[in-house]
Design an enzyme around this catalytic site. Structure first.
Site, PDB file in Angstrom:
ATOM      1  N   SER A  49       0.820  -1.203   0.000  1.00  0.00           N
ATOM      2  CA  SER A  49       0.000   0.000   0.000  1.00  0.00           C
ATOM      3  C   SER A  49       0.855   1.255   0.000  1.00  0.00           C
ATOM      4  O   SER A  49       0.327   2.350  -0.041  1.00  0.00           O
ATOM      5  CB  SER A  49      -0.915  -0.010   1.224  1.00  0.00           C
ATOM      6  OG  SER A  49      -0.188  -0.351   2.368  1.00  0.00           O
ATOM      7  N   HIS A  75      -2.609  -2.821  -6.244  1.00  0.00           N
ATOM      8  CA  HIS A  75      -3.043  -2.423  -4.900  1.00  0.00           C
ATOM      9  C   HIS A  75      -4.566  -2.439  -4.784  1.00  0.00           C
ATOM     10  O   HIS A  75      -5.252  -1.563  -5.307  1.00  0.00           O
ATOM     11  CB  HIS A  75      -2.477  -1.020  -4.585  1.00  0.00           C
ATOM     12  CG  HIS A  75      -2.837  -0.544  -3.222  1.00  0.00           C
ATOM     13  ND1 HIS A  75      -3.082   0.763  -2.926  1.00  0.00           N
ATOM     14  CD2 HIS A  75      -3.010  -1.219  -2.059  1.00  0.00           C
ATOM     15  CE1 HIS A  75      -3.392   0.879  -1.650  1.00  0.00           C
ATOM     16  NE2 HIS A  75      -3.355  -0.311  -1.106  1.00  0.00           N
ATOM     17  N   GLU A 117      -5.404   0.064  -7.779  1.00  0.00           N
ATOM     18  CA  GLU A 117      -4.324   0.928  -8.284  1.00  0.00           C
ATOM     19  C   GLU A 117      -3.264   0.044  -8.924  1.00  0.00           C
ATOM     20  O   GLU A 117      -2.831  -0.936  -8.315  1.00  0.00           O
ATOM     21  CB  GLU A 117      -3.650   1.678  -7.128  1.00  0.00           C
ATOM     22  CG  GLU A 117      -4.318   2.954  -6.733  1.00  0.00           C
ATOM     23  CD  GLU A 117      -3.576   3.668  -5.601  1.00  0.00           C
ATOM     24  OE1 GLU A 117      -3.197   4.826  -5.813  1.00  0.00           O
ATOM     25  OE2 GLU A 117      -3.403   3.094  -4.520  1.00  0.00           O
ATOM     26  N   ASN A 166      -3.562   6.284  -0.833  1.00  0.00           N
ATOM     27  CA  ASN A 166      -3.031   6.439   0.523  1.00  0.00           C
ATOM     28  C   ASN A 166      -2.248   7.739   0.719  1.00  0.00           C
ATOM     29  O   ASN A 166      -2.132   8.225   1.831  1.00  0.00           O
ATOM     30  CB  ASN A 166      -2.167   5.230   0.895  1.00  0.00           C
ATOM     31  CG  ASN A 166      -3.045   4.027   1.157  1.00  0.00           C
ATOM     32  OD1 ASN A 166      -4.220   4.167   1.491  1.00  0.00           O
ATOM     33  ND2 ASN A 166      -2.492   2.840   0.995  1.00  0.00           N
TER      34      ASN A 166
HETATM   35  N1  CAA Z   1     -17.343  -8.834   1.696  1.00  0.00           N
HETATM   36  C1  CAA Z   1     -18.404  -8.841   0.880  1.00  0.00           C
HETATM   37  N2  CAA Z   1     -19.368  -7.893   0.931  1.00  0.00           N
HETATM   38  C2  CAA Z   1     -19.238  -6.916   1.866  1.00  0.00           C
HETATM   39  C3  CAA Z   1     -18.155  -6.862   2.761  1.00  0.00           C
HETATM   40  C4  CAA Z   1     -17.174  -7.867   2.643  1.00  0.00           C
HETATM   41  N3  CAA Z   1     -16.101  -7.889   3.435  1.00  0.00           N
HETATM   42  N4  CAA Z   1     -18.314  -5.770   3.555  1.00  0.00           N
HETATM   43  C5  CAA Z   1     -19.442  -5.167   3.173  1.00  0.00           C
HETATM   44  N5  CAA Z   1     -20.027  -5.856   2.149  1.00  0.00           N
HETATM   45  C6  CAA Z   1     -21.211  -5.490   1.394  1.00  0.00           C
HETATM   46  C7  CAA Z   1     -22.485  -5.633   2.153  1.00  0.00           C
HETATM   47  O1  CAA Z   1     -22.993  -6.946   2.034  1.00  0.00           O
HETATM   48  C8  CAA Z   1     -23.379  -4.619   1.467  1.00  0.00           C
HETATM   49  O2  CAA Z   1     -23.862  -5.141   0.226  1.00  0.00           O
HETATM   50  P1  CAA Z   1     -25.146  -4.487  -0.577  1.00  0.00           P
HETATM   51  O3  CAA Z   1     -24.656  -3.201  -1.159  1.00  0.00           O
HETATM   52  O4  CAA Z   1     -25.445  -5.499  -1.611  1.00  0.00           O
HETATM   53  O5  CAA Z   1     -26.201  -4.281   0.411  1.00  0.00           O
HETATM   54  C9  CAA Z   1     -22.426  -3.495   1.150  1.00  0.00           C
HETATM   55  O6  CAA Z   1     -21.132  -4.078   1.129  1.00  0.00           O
HETATM   56  C10 CAA Z   1     -22.492  -2.420   2.194  1.00  0.00           C
HETATM   57  O7  CAA Z   1     -22.255  -2.993   3.476  1.00  0.00           O
HETATM   58  P2  CAA Z   1     -23.088  -2.709   4.790  1.00  0.00           P
HETATM   59  O8  CAA Z   1     -24.502  -2.358   4.443  1.00  0.00           O
HETATM   60  O9  CAA Z   1     -22.856  -3.837   5.742  1.00  0.00           O
HETATM   61  O10 CAA Z   1     -22.354  -1.522   5.474  1.00  0.00           O
HETATM   62  P3  CAA Z   1     -21.994  -0.105   4.918  1.00  0.00           P
HETATM   63  O11 CAA Z   1     -23.058   0.431   4.017  1.00  0.00           O
HETATM   64  O12 CAA Z   1     -21.613   0.635   6.131  1.00  0.00           O
HETATM   65  O13 CAA Z   1     -20.718  -0.346   4.010  1.00  0.00           O
HETATM   66  C11 CAA Z   1     -18.398  -0.398   3.710  1.00  0.00           C
HETATM   67  C12 CAA Z   1     -19.570  -0.952   4.493  1.00  0.00           C
HETATM   68  C13 CAA Z   1     -18.518  -0.809   2.238  1.00  0.00           C
HETATM   69  C14 CAA Z   1     -17.149  -1.005   4.308  1.00  0.00           C
HETATM   70  C15 CAA Z   1     -18.423   1.170   3.814  1.00  0.00           C
HETATM   71  O14 CAA Z   1     -18.502   1.555   5.160  1.00  0.00           O
HETATM   72  C16 CAA Z   1     -17.228   1.830   3.192  1.00  0.00           C
HETATM   73  O15 CAA Z   1     -17.151   1.998   1.990  1.00  0.00           O
HETATM   74  N6  CAA Z   1     -16.246   2.243   4.031  1.00  0.00           N
HETATM   75  C17 CAA Z   1     -15.020   2.872   3.574  1.00  0.00           C
HETATM   76  C18 CAA Z   1     -14.064   1.809   3.095  1.00  0.00           C
HETATM   77  C19 CAA Z   1     -12.776   2.405   2.595  1.00  0.00           C
HETATM   78  O16 CAA Z   1     -12.548   3.593   2.567  1.00  0.00           O
HETATM   79  N7  CAA Z   1     -11.873   1.511   2.199  1.00  0.00           N
HETATM   80  C20 CAA Z   1     -10.583   1.896   1.744  1.00  0.00           C
HETATM   81  C21 CAA Z   1      -9.640   1.746   2.860  1.00  0.00           C
HETATM   82  S1  CAA Z   1      -8.020   2.261   2.371  1.00  0.00           S
HETATM   83  C22 CAA Z   1      -7.376   0.920   1.671  1.00  0.00           C
HETATM   84  O17 CAA Z   1      -7.894  -0.154   1.630  1.00  0.00           O
HETATM   85  C23 CAA Z   1      -6.030   1.132   1.123  1.00  0.00           C
HETATM   86  C24 CAA Z   1      -4.930   0.782   2.010  1.00  0.00           C
HETATM   87  O18 CAA Z   1      -3.908   0.322   1.506  1.00  0.00           O
HETATM   88  C25 CAA Z   1      -4.933   1.048   3.458  1.00  0.00           C
END
Ligand code: CAA
Length: 290
Positions: free
Chosen positions: A118, A139, A151, A189
């Protein structure tokens, strides 16, 4: 065309990568040194697939077929057969280099190696392999089954053919590829982590409580998660490692990791995965700790 893939490291990212490969019809070996970690990863994959079945996004048959495509392994016997190996080990340069050096001797000459780092320099990691032209960054974002972006990062030696093969695979996974240059932490990031670090400073300086900061950014900036909740979700050790790469790689004090973030990591309060970070996860609902 890439059809046989191995993922090294069955942590949060490795299990998500195996999940999306399997749904796309690609056979995937998931390798880890720990059997217990592999068992845990398979349970997480099954739960996440089940979640998609529950929401009508996948049929039961698709789920069984996907599970059948994932082969958990602790040895390297499969490696000579692979088209692509994705390194998804912990965000530690020495560990990644040790894995990549070892891989070089075990792969077919035309196989591609990708790293899910990352933040670490793709060019520097490529240099320890025997194939810098067939090496690049791929990524994925967390949670991998949900996040649309991958990415794609070229090292200085990455060939166009390698880049195009990995790009084509990314599209087959139903993801959107975005090219990023090989600078510390790439695009997502480089922008996201300083925001999270600033949220920790905001807490440290007493500008707001954990709940106030997260509510402010969820409702005031329409972020799906507040920055402190997101930090716990990513892992505070990962957040700190990325800030250190930015701080050292760009030599600018604006990337100085917040002392409170450092202290939490020193305490072993790493976020969701350790049960405590900016929230306490030991009860039914996460409870803010400040
Ligand atoms: N596997 C499969 N499906 C998943 C899942 C998983 N691990 N987590 C969530 N889902 C699905 C749910 O089933 C749901 O599906 P539908 O749209 O069909 O209903 C959908 O995703 C939304 O989930 P929830 O309703 O349970 O919860 P939410 O609306 O709060 O969404 C989230 C959860 C998608 C995680 C949302 O909170 C989100 O987008 N958060 C931000 C995530 C983010 O910024 N990620 C990047 C992090 S940085 C990174 O990864 C880079 C790095 O190197 C550090």
């Amino acid at each position: 065309m890439i059809n046989k893939v191995a993922v090294i490291g069955a942590g949060q990212m490795g299990n998500g990568i195996a999940h999306v490969m399997a749904i796309a019809g690609i056979d995937v070996f998931l390798k880890d040194v720990s059997e217990a970690q592999l068992d845990k990863a398979l349970n997480v994959i099954e739960t996440n697939l089940q979640r998609q079945v529950g929401r009508g996004k996948l049929s039961d048959a698709d789920m069984s077929a996907a599970l059948g495509r994932i082969k958990p392994v602790t040895d390297d016997e499969h490696l000579p057969d692979m088209d692509l190996v994705i390194e998804a080990a912990t965000e530690n340069e020495e560990i990644k280099k040790a894995i990549l050096t070892d891989l070089s001797t075990k792969l077919r000459e035309d196989a591609i190696v990708a790293t899910n780092t990352s933040s670490i320099s793709v060019t520097r990691l490529a240099a320890v392999t025997d194939r810098p032209e067939r090496f690049m960054g791929m990524h994925f974002m967390n949670p991998v089954p949900v996040m649309q972006l991958v990415e794609l990062i070229r090292g200085i030696a990455t060939s166009e053919e390698t880049f195009e093969s990995v790009k084509e695979l990314t599209v087959r996974l139903n993801k959107t590829p975005t090219p990023a240059e090989d600078f510390p932490a790439f695009i997502v990031n480089r922008i996201l982590l300083p925001m999270i670090n600033e949220a920790v400073y905001t807490l440290y300086e007493g500008v707001g409580s954990v709940r106030a900061i997260d509510t402010a950014m969820r409702l005031g900036a329409n972020h799906p998660m507040g920055p402190l909740q997101l930090a716990d979700f990513i892992g505070l050790d990962v957040c700190l490692a990325i800030m250190q790469v930015l701080y050292e790689g760009l030599a600018d004090t604006k990337y100085r990791p917040c002392p409170l973030l450092v202290k939490y990591v020193e305490a072993g309060w790493l976020g969701q995965k350790s049960g405590r970070g900016f929230y306490d996860y030991t009860g039914d609902e996460p409870v803010p700790t400040r």
